[in-house]
Scaffold this motif. Structure first.
Motif, PDB file in Angstrom:
ATOM      1  N   ILE A 139      46.836  44.885  33.656  1.00 28.22           N
ATOM      2  CA  ILE A 139      46.937  43.439  33.493  1.00 28.22           C
ATOM      3  C   ILE A 139      48.418  43.095  33.303  1.00 28.22           C
ATOM      4  O   ILE A 139      48.992  43.436  32.271  1.00 28.22           O
ATOM      5  CB  ILE A 139      46.155  42.967  32.253  1.00 28.22           C
ATOM      6  N   VAL A 167      45.136  35.664  30.415  1.00 26.90           N
ATOM      7  CA  VAL A 167      46.185  36.358  29.684  1.00 26.90           C
ATOM      8  C   VAL A 167      46.933  35.266  28.940  1.00 26.90           C
ATOM      9  O   VAL A 167      47.450  34.338  29.546  1.00 26.90           O
ATOM     10  CB  VAL A 167      47.132  37.101  30.641  1.00 26.90           C
ATOM     11  N   PHE A 221      44.558  39.316  25.834  1.00 22.10           N
ATOM     12  CA  PHE A 221      43.734  39.266  27.040  1.00 22.10           C
ATOM     13  C   PHE A 221      42.349  38.833  26.596  1.00 22.10           C
ATOM     14  O   PHE A 221      41.676  39.545  25.853  1.00 22.10           O
ATOM     15  CB  PHE A 221      43.696  40.634  27.721  1.00 22.10           C
TER      16      PHE A 221
END
Lengths: 1043, 98
Positions: A139, A167, A221
């Motif tokens: 990510i 995010v 996240f």
């Protein structure tokens, strides 16, 4: 394979299957070209299609199709659960299978000969390739730096339930401290509405910051049901700090899509490096869709799916059908009518020019005729009865029940309710799911049912009806209900719901969890209801149609799933009513009757109980609502009957027509005395009696107008919370009128309290119970004001005789009748009732006692009614009268024909003399205390000892505990365990096998008797036929005594 | 309120109660002084009820400064809630948690 009969149902299935298969190829290819984890929605779509095909093929006995689709489904399921990568092998296998499946569906009669072994192998092989369990997803933040590395499994888990992934980027000082928040508080807030998949403080982000209060980044996240905007609101972050993670390797900021895509150039991860997918994949449907503007104008008339639902359908790909099959004849008729319409218009245009009013009127009449016909024709092409859908369920249930070894009866009600064709076609699948679920999961095995005191045979009920301009379909069963504990466990185990949230859920919320994707409480995956498809699909399908679905379940008692569907293209007949100057429409389907109470009767008819207004209507209390009050009109007015002026209405209570006296001036008082408008006809109260589902109520309106066919227009979303209105319409005079939601009004006014509806339900069940015991009763009169009844089954004949033919011999009246003499009895000779009036003609009720016929003279035969007979034995009981009840609105005395004879002609009556010691006791089973006492009475008179039970269950228990029972007399229809079941049980117990059982019932007829014989009864007799009952008892007891 | 104890090259800093922005400054100052002395630094959170972002920032800053010297920030006495917070922020992997 027997010759395949292509009947309508099969045809429907084949068409459905073709529809499902049509898109499969494109969808599969789309799945394959994806590089990320499989698009769950798309896989789900294919999965559902194959699943439906499998289910239907199973019940048509198309085993090869079923086998193949089952294997395909298995593979798809694993792809959906991310256990298998939808790579070349898997998709190849699926595509080949889909091809073969299509050809099989094209020619079902030969499908059994198709060789599918190789395909099954291919599918199995594909199934065996596993995705790497340890795969991780990187990510990155918007700058492309990888900030988290998350196991794919976790990511999928987070994504389940349609969660959005973000995010988020907090500057701890600026975004948290400066806003007066606490880090822990923030974390808690986040956890309330989502899941923190991963989070950390980038402690080394900006090196050594000692002494500097500056920059401490905190990355989260986050998986949540909230959208981007809501998430920003929740966290107080600027939109740029909340970045949507779209399942690809690169996060895309809302509104910065292209920029991000260009700039980001994320650290390539394993799979993303294979092919960079276009960033807008998520927003574009799998099949190309034209520019929206073009779509609008291209489609002549989009599917009759409510406006709110359409965008969703579009976003999900082309799942809703865009074409409709229409009978060619209907189309021809439409064409003809269109032609006539044009002709009529031409005529009219011409005549308007001529200014001849009479001719214009004539053509306008013709035009309106054609338009009505056209409207009907258009509607009829779309409206179809639910029997189209319901028809196939008998077989579904039957076959399924057989497969599972369950005993299930399907009750269908309301199959003539019509719905738009589009709706009809779309509800087949989800309804099948519901029915299958009920049969598979809801209904217990017969043994288990017996153990919990339910009849072996379970009932699944399909009930459709109109309510408030909608069609309601109930799918209910009397099975085990939904185990909320199991639901809770399952939800926790599958992490579908946040555990904290789960703990606080109500029963109802828990039950509704079964609509989450991937949810199934069944312990064993069967090929009947699948593996967690089902309820979420069902919900999606119904929602797409603008429907609402609701579950009510009581553990151990059953489940009811209620689907409310809008009548699309709704043109509904309505009654127009008005309050003050406003006109409102009430859907005719809700209207029961109209009641007008003249001013002078108001005080007698309308009463006040507590705070509630009620009206007496044919012996029932009907709750009343004033529409002006419902609508919150603060200063009601009335129109003065004579002057026609509108004046303020000072009456505060409907039931009391007086205004507050103290405010009255002497002049007013005087005027009132002169012409009291309270007694004017215009002051009558108009009440529309409405049905709100389980109960009825009266709505007081100012005026009742005509009824009109209105076109339902949905209300704007800003009226969403106005539960009183179902929509709006435009009246003939161009004014807008609101459509009242009859049920919504009661909810708004809190009219339906729980106690009330419970009571009404009790009432209903009691009513049904009574009806089951219904018997035909002959009603007659002797003196005009006294009504009597006898069971019709005891009457041999009815005769009309002239008074002159009555002979009086030895103080006894007789007539010559069929070559003999028929003794005539009169009720007043036996009972304290009024004597027979003088008439030229009499009626004679002929019946037999002791093998000899006698006649009861009456003055008039009133009627024959089906009535539940529960008699009051105390108030009017006397010789010749068993008791009293109300029949046809009159107190009615039930005549004991036997007793009448016994009193006046004792010689005729021979009651058997039985010795209880020798014959044993008699067990009388009946849920009605009246009949139980009657039968027990007959038996006791013969010297027999009687034991009583109220249902089969109790009878069985008595048979076990009480010794010396030599005969059972049982009613057939009883709660808990009925008489036939009791008989079967008795027959299955070794020690009781030879015990004589006689069914005594109000249900007569060959069919009922045959069922009785099948169950193993020794005799089948009609209630209240004392003589036959006693004769049979004697016969059976003596036979037994001799043995 | 910050208590600071220094003995034998080790300084223990114990913030008490709710460590807000102002207290965070005191905390940072206390730790800064200790590092300036060349001490090992330990934070005793047993009397601390809540940490503000600034306090956490200060601890990170101190940790980074210590790390440059080949040492780590020692944190002990953390209550359940604060420990959870530190874990969520993954700071427990960096600090020397007692």
């Amino acid at each position: 394979m027997p010759a395949m009969e292509i009947d309508e149902t099969l045809q429907l299935f084949l068409e459905e299957a073709r529809d499902h298969l049509r898109d499969i190829e494109t969808d599969l290819l789309a799945i394959e070209t994806e590089t990320g984890p499989a698009d769950v929605d798309l896989v789900n779509k294919v999965f559902r299609g194959i699943h439906s095909i499998k289910g239907a093929a199973g019940f048509f006995g198309l085993n090869r199709i079923k086998e193949l689709s089952h294997s395909m489904e298995n593979l798809l399921n694993r792809i959906r659960n991310l256990e298998v990568v939808p790579g070349r092998t898997a998709i190849e296998a699926l595509l080949k299978s889909a091809d073969v499946l299509s050809s099989m569906v094209e020619d079902p009669s030969r499908s059994e000969d198709v060789e599918i072994g190789r395909l099954l192998e291919l599918l199995r092989d594909a199934n065996a390739t596993r995705s790497k369990a340890s795969a991780t997803v990187d990510i990155p933040d918007p700058q492309g730096r990888v900030i988290f590395r998350i196991p794919e499994d976790d990511l999928e888990l987070a994504r389940k339930g349609g969660k959005n992934l973000f995010v988020m980027f907090f500057d701890m000082v600026k975004d948290i401290d400066a806003k007066g928040m606490h880090p822990l508080g923030l974390v808690k807030e986040l956890e309330k509405t989502g899941l923190i998949v991963e989070s950390r403080v980038a402690h080394d982000a900006d090196g050594n910051l000692l002494g500097d209060a500056g920059f401490v980044p905190f990355h989260v996240f986050y998986a949540t049901v909230l959208d981007h905007e809501m998430t920003c609101l929740l966290t107080g972050l600027p939109p740029s700090s909340v970045v949507a993670f779209d399942g690809e390797r690169k996060p895309v900021a809302a509104g910065k899509l292209v920029a991000a895509a260009k700039k980001a150039a994320p650290k390539p991860s394993k799979r993303a490096s294979q092919a960079a997918p276009p960033p807008e994949r998520k927003t574009a449907p799998s099949t190309p869709v034209a520019d929206p503007v073009v779509t609008e104008s291209d489609k002549p008339e989009p599917e009759a799916i409510p406006a709110g639902a359409t965008p969703r359908g579009a976003a999900q790909g082309n799942t809703s059908p865009s074409s409709l099959r229409v009978n060619v004849k209907s189309l021809d008729r439409l064409m003809t009518l269109a032609g006539e319409l044009v002709l009529s218009r031409n005529q009219l245009v011409q005549k308007v020019g001529s200014k001849n009013i009479a001719e214009i009127q004539a053509s306008s009449q013709g035009l309106s005729l054609i338009i009505s016909e056209l409207q009907e024709a258009v509607m009829s092409t779309r409206m179809q009865p639910l029997s189209m859908v319901f028809g196939k369920f008998q077989r579904v249930v039957r076959d399924l029940a057989q497969d599972l070894g369950k005993e299930i009866r399907l009750e269908v009600e309301g199959e003539d309710v019509e719905l738009d064709k589009a709706v009809i076609e779309s509800i087949g699948d989800p309804l099948t799911h519901l029915v299958r679920n009920a049969v598979d999961h809801g209904i217990e095995m017969p043994e288990i049912r017996e153990r919990s005191g339910k009849p072996r045979q379970a009932v699944v009920k399909l009930h459709a009806y109109h309510e408030a301009g909608k069609v309601v379909i109930d799918v209910s069963d009397d099975g085990r209900g939904i185990d909320t504990d199991a639901v809770r466990e399952k939800a926790a185990a599958q992490k579908l719901v946040d555990p904290q949230h789960l703990a606080n859920m109500t029963e109802k919320e828990l039950v509704n969890l079964i609509f989450l994707p991937g949810f199934s409480t069944a312990k064993v995956v069967t090929d009947i209801s699948g593996r967690g498809v089902g309820m979420d699909v069902v919900k999606t399908n119904f929602t797409k149609l603008g429907g609402v679905i609701d579950i009510e379940s009581r553990q151990g008692r059953g489940t009811r799933i209620r689907v409310k569907l809008p009548l699309t293209l709704a043109i509904i007949p309505s009654l127009l009513v008005s309050v003050q100057d406003e006109t409102y429409a009430i859907p005719q389907v809700n209207l029961v009757e109209l009641v007008r109470i003249p001013a002078k009767d108001v005080r007698n008819r309308i009463e006040r109980i507590g705070d509630a207004l009620v009206m007496r209507l044919r012996g029932h209390l009907l709750p009343l609502l004033k529409l002006s009050q419902v609508l919150g009109i603060a200063t009601p007015t009335f129109v003065h009957p004579e002057s026609g002026e509108q004046k303020p209405d000072r009456r505060t209570r409907v039931d009391d027509r007086r205004g507050p006296r103290e405010r009255e001036t002497p002049e007013e008082k005087e005027r009132r005395r002169n012409a009291d408008r309270r007694y004017h006809s215009e002051s009558a109260i108009n009440i529309a009696v409405l049905s709100a589902g389980t109960f009825q109520y009266g709505l007081i309106v100012d005026r009742l107008h005509e009824s009109e066919e209105i076109v339902v227009k949905p209300l704007g979303s800003h009226f969403r919370n106005c539960s009183c209105y179902a929509g709006a319409t435009i009246l003939g005079d161009g004014r807008v009128s609101l459509i009242l939601d009859v049920v919504g009004v009661t909810r708004y006014m809190n009219l339906s309290d729980v106690a009330g509806s419970d009571r009404s339900r009790d009432e209903e069940s009691r009513h049904r119970q009574k009806l089951r015991d219904a018997q035909s009763m002959l009603l007659f009169r002797v003196a005009e004001h006294e009504q009597f009844a006898v069971p019709l089954s005891l009457v041999s004949r009815l005769e009309v005789i002239p008074r002159a033919s009555i002979e009086k011999i030895g103080g006894r009246r007789t007539i010559q009748y069929r070559g003999g003499s028929l003794p005539l009895l009169e009720l007043s000779e036996v009972s304290q009732v009024h004597p027979l009036p003088d008439q030229d003609e009499y009626f004679v009720v002929v019946y037999a006692v002791g093998g000899k016929e006698v006649g009861l003279i009456v003055s008039r035969i009133v009627d024959i009614v089906e009535a539940s007979v529960e008699f009051d034995e105390s108030t009017f009981a006397q010789p010749g009268i068993i008791g009293s009840t109300i029949l046809s609105n009159h107190t009615t005395l039930l005549v004991d024909l036997y007793d009448v004879v016994k009193t006046s002609l004792p010689g005729l009556v021979k009651a058997p003399e039985l010795d209880a010691g020798r014959t044993g006791k008699v067990l009388v089973v009946d849920d009605s205390p009246f009949y139980r006492r009657q039968i027990a009475g007959y038996l006791k008179e013969c010297g027999l000892e009687v034991v009583e039970a109220v249902n089969g269950d109790e009878a069985l228990a008595l048979l076990e505990t009480t010794g010396g029972i030599g005969l059972v007399l049982t009613d057939v229809e009883m709660p808990v365990m009925d008489g036939l079941e009791l008989t079967r049980r008795v027959r299955s117990i070794e020690s009781l096998r030879h015990l004589p059982v006689v069914a005594i019932t109000s249900l007569s007829g060959e069919e009922a008797e045959r069922r009785g014989r099948e169950a193993g009864v020794d005799g089948y007799l009609v209630k209240l036929d004392r003589e036959k009952i006693l004769a049979e008892v004697e016969k059976l007891l003596l036979r037994r005594g001799h043995r | 309120m910050i208590r600071s104890q220094s003995a034998g090259g080790k300084t223990s800093v114990a913030p008490e109660g709710n460590v807000g922005t102002q207290e965070a400054e005191q905390l940072a100052k206390a730790m800064e002084d200790a590092i300036a002395q060349g001490d090992e630094v330990a934070v005793d959170l047993s009397a601390c009820q809540a940490l503000s972002s600034s306090a956490i920032g200060a601890m990170i800053a101190c940790h980074n400064a210590l790390r440059a010297k080949g040492s780590r920030l020692r944190v002990h006495g953390t209550g359940e809630e604060i420990l959870r917070l530190l874990r969520i922020m993954q700071l427990d992997r960096h600090f020397d948690m007692a």
